[in-house]
Design a protein around this motif. Structure first.
Motif, PDB file in Angstrom:
ATOM      1  N   LYS A  14      -7.843  -3.847   8.433  1.00 14.74           N
ATOM      2  CA  LYS A  14      -7.668  -2.608   9.195  1.00 14.74           C
ATOM      3  C   LYS A  14      -7.099  -1.546   8.257  1.00 14.74           C
ATOM      4  CE  LYS A  14      -5.276  -0.699  13.229  1.00 14.74           C
ATOM      5  NZ  LYS A  14      -4.354  -1.035  14.331  1.00 14.74           N
ATOM      6  N   LEU A  28      -6.008  -8.783   9.105  1.00 14.78           N
ATOM      7  CA  LEU A  28      -5.886  -9.195  10.505  1.00 14.78           C
ATOM      8  C   LEU A  28      -6.113 -10.702  10.610  1.00 14.78           C
ATOM      9  CD1 LEU A  28      -7.954  -6.269  12.060  1.00 14.78           C
ATOM     10  CD2 LEU A  28      -5.469  -6.406  11.766  1.00 14.78           C
ATOM     11  N   GLU A  32     -12.440  -9.113  14.534  1.00 12.28           N
ATOM     12  CA  GLU A  32     -12.503  -7.783  15.134  1.00 12.28           C
ATOM     13  C   GLU A  32     -13.906  -7.212  14.967  1.00 12.28           C
ATOM     14  OE1 GLU A  32      -9.905  -6.259  16.678  1.00 12.28           O
ATOM     15  OE2 GLU A  32      -8.495  -7.874  16.210  1.00 12.28           O
TER      16      GLU A  32
END
Length: 157
Positions: A14, A28, A32
């Motif tokens: 991210k 992360l 995602e």
């Protein structure tokens, strides 16, 4: 503030930033949705991270805007000076900053580094050469150090 998610060999990353610079880059621990259109403010960061993972980039050249205390920023600035493929210890970093007794504060600031890989906190190891705690997980730290090692060792198995 703009945000994007990209994939890497170590998982999803991210990236957050704006016209003032990159505020954070974090790994992360969950899957995602990858960002379809990268915001223009984050394009250079995405390109440079991809180059790093491909092995063609050894140094980042980005406008950074990490938020932290003055002491944390001082530690992060010193971390950024550790060359690709090299490591140092918390003790050595404390000495470079001029206060060997600040080792715990230095370790704490290192752990709060918001710019994963770009400010290379993974290059900090124990004084005895051991892999020490790493917010992204020791398996990722090992991968990053192996990735940056100029002497690649072939596995027999």
């Amino acid at each position: 503030m703009e945000t994007c998610i990209i994939n890497s060999p170590l998982g999803f990353i991210k990236i957050v930033g704006d016209e003032d610079g990159v505020n954070s880059v974090s790994i992360l621990n969950s899957e995602e949705k990858i960002t379809d259109i990268i915001p223009i403010e984050l394009e250079d960061c995405v390109i440079q991270l991809n180059e790093y993972f491909e092995g063609s980039r050894k140094q980042f050249d980005l406008k950074l805007n990490a938020q932290g205390t003055d002491f944390q920023k001082k530690v992060w600035k010193q971390l950024a000076q550790i060359p690709y493929g090299k490591t140092t210890s918390y003790l050595e970093l404390s000495k470079q900053l001029g206060d060997v007794k600040a080792i715990r504060a230095v370790a704490n600031a290192n752990g709060k580094n918001p710019l994963w890989i770009i400010v290379p906190c993974h290059r900090i190891i124990g004084s005895d050469g051991s892999l020490t705690g790493y917010a992204g997980g020791l398996h990722r730290k090992k991968w990053l150090l192996d990735h940056e090692n100029p002497y690649k060792q072939l596995s027999l198995f």
